[in-house]
Design an enzyme around this catalytic site. Structure first.
Site, short mmCIF file in Angstrom:
data_model
loop_
_atom_site.label_atom_id
_atom_site.label_comp_id
_atom_site.label_asym_id
_atom_site.label_seq_id
_atom_site.Cartn_x
_atom_site.Cartn_y
_atom_site.Cartn_z
N GLU A 11 37.30 65.95 128.28
CA GLU A 11 35.72 66.34 127.88
C GLU A 11 34.53 66.49 128.71
OE1 GLU A 11 36.59 63.54 123.86
OE2 GLU A 11 35.31 62.28 125.45
N ASP A 198 41.82 67.15 114.05
CA ASP A 198 42.56 66.48 113.47
C ASP A 198 41.66 66.36 112.19
OD1 ASP A 198 41.51 64.17 115.70
OD2 ASP A 198 41.86 63.25 113.15
#
Ligand code: ADE
Length: 230
Positions: A11, A198
């Protein structure tokens, strides 16, 4: 100075690559990368996963680096059928969905003896993040709503539905509300920016590795534009 926290190396790696004059300083076993991106002073750091790591990391940013604002970037599970994999959620506020002192009369999520259930994100940072996202990610949707954080990877429909009915969150992840709490206590503006990897249901553990890279691509694009315009 802008503090930027990502929980995982994936990230923050792409932001670290854009840095000039980077100096690495270690605190609490975390590497704080201080330098400039597009001539803006920033500290980019991988906090590690979970609320405690994130809270410690935010406090170091405040105490050691004196940041004027904190941004938490990364990925999250969607809690809303309209929010798809790849879309971006910007926090209106953050709440700790796994805090439970109901036995003492506190609403679910409220930390006992604190005066708020949720930690409001900074309005200016929300607007900046939203407009930057619309400029650089025109192939996806951007949403502003509540981020529900907990020390739990949510990967079943029942848990997801419980979080939604208790808190009405837009996405779930594992750090945002700890950073929100630290920002609140220190009176420092913050915002959480998450790309959806997700759906936080029974497909989450399968979808997550497949869509992680795509989600990070969107959050990195947005972060670069935000830093440019900060
Ligand atoms: N980060 C990305 N997806 C997540 C999920 N389903 N639960 C918690 N954190 C996440």
């Amino acid at each position: 100075m802008l503090g930027i926290i990502g929980a995982m190396e994936e990230e923050v790696a792409r932001l670290k690559e854009c840095m000039s004059d980077a100096v690495v300083l270690k605190h609490a076993n975390m590497e704080f990368n201080r330098g400039t991106i597009f001539d803006k002073e920033v500290v980019v750091v991988r906090s590690g996963i979970g609320k405690v790591n994130a809270g410690i990391c935010a406090q170091v940013l405040v105490d050691v680096f004196g940041v004027d604002a904190i941004i938490n970037t990364g990925i999250a599970g969607s809690l809303n059928a309209d929010i798809n994999i790849g879309d971006i959620v910007i926090s209106s506020d953050t709440v700790q969905h796994d805090m439970n002192a109901v036995a003492f009369g506190y609403p679910l999520g409220q930390i006992p003896r604190m005066d708020t259930l949720a930690f409001p994100a900074d309005e200016k940072l929300i607007e900046l993040a939203k407009s930057c996202c619309e400029r650089v990610n025109d192939d996806i949707e951007v949403f502003v709503g509540r981020v529900a954080s907990g020390d739990q990877f949510v990967a079943d429909k029942g848990t997801k539905e419980q979080i939604v009915s208790n808190f009405g969150g837009y996405c779930t992840e594992m750090e945002g509300a700890a950073i929100g709490q630290a920002a609140y206590l220190n009176n420092v503006p913050y915002v959480v920016i998450r790309a959806i990897s997700d759906k936080a249901d029974d497909s989450a553990s399968v979808d997550y590795p497949t869509f992680e890279a795509k989600a990070i691509e969107h959050s990195v694009r947005l972060m670069k534009e935000l830093i440019k315009n900060y």
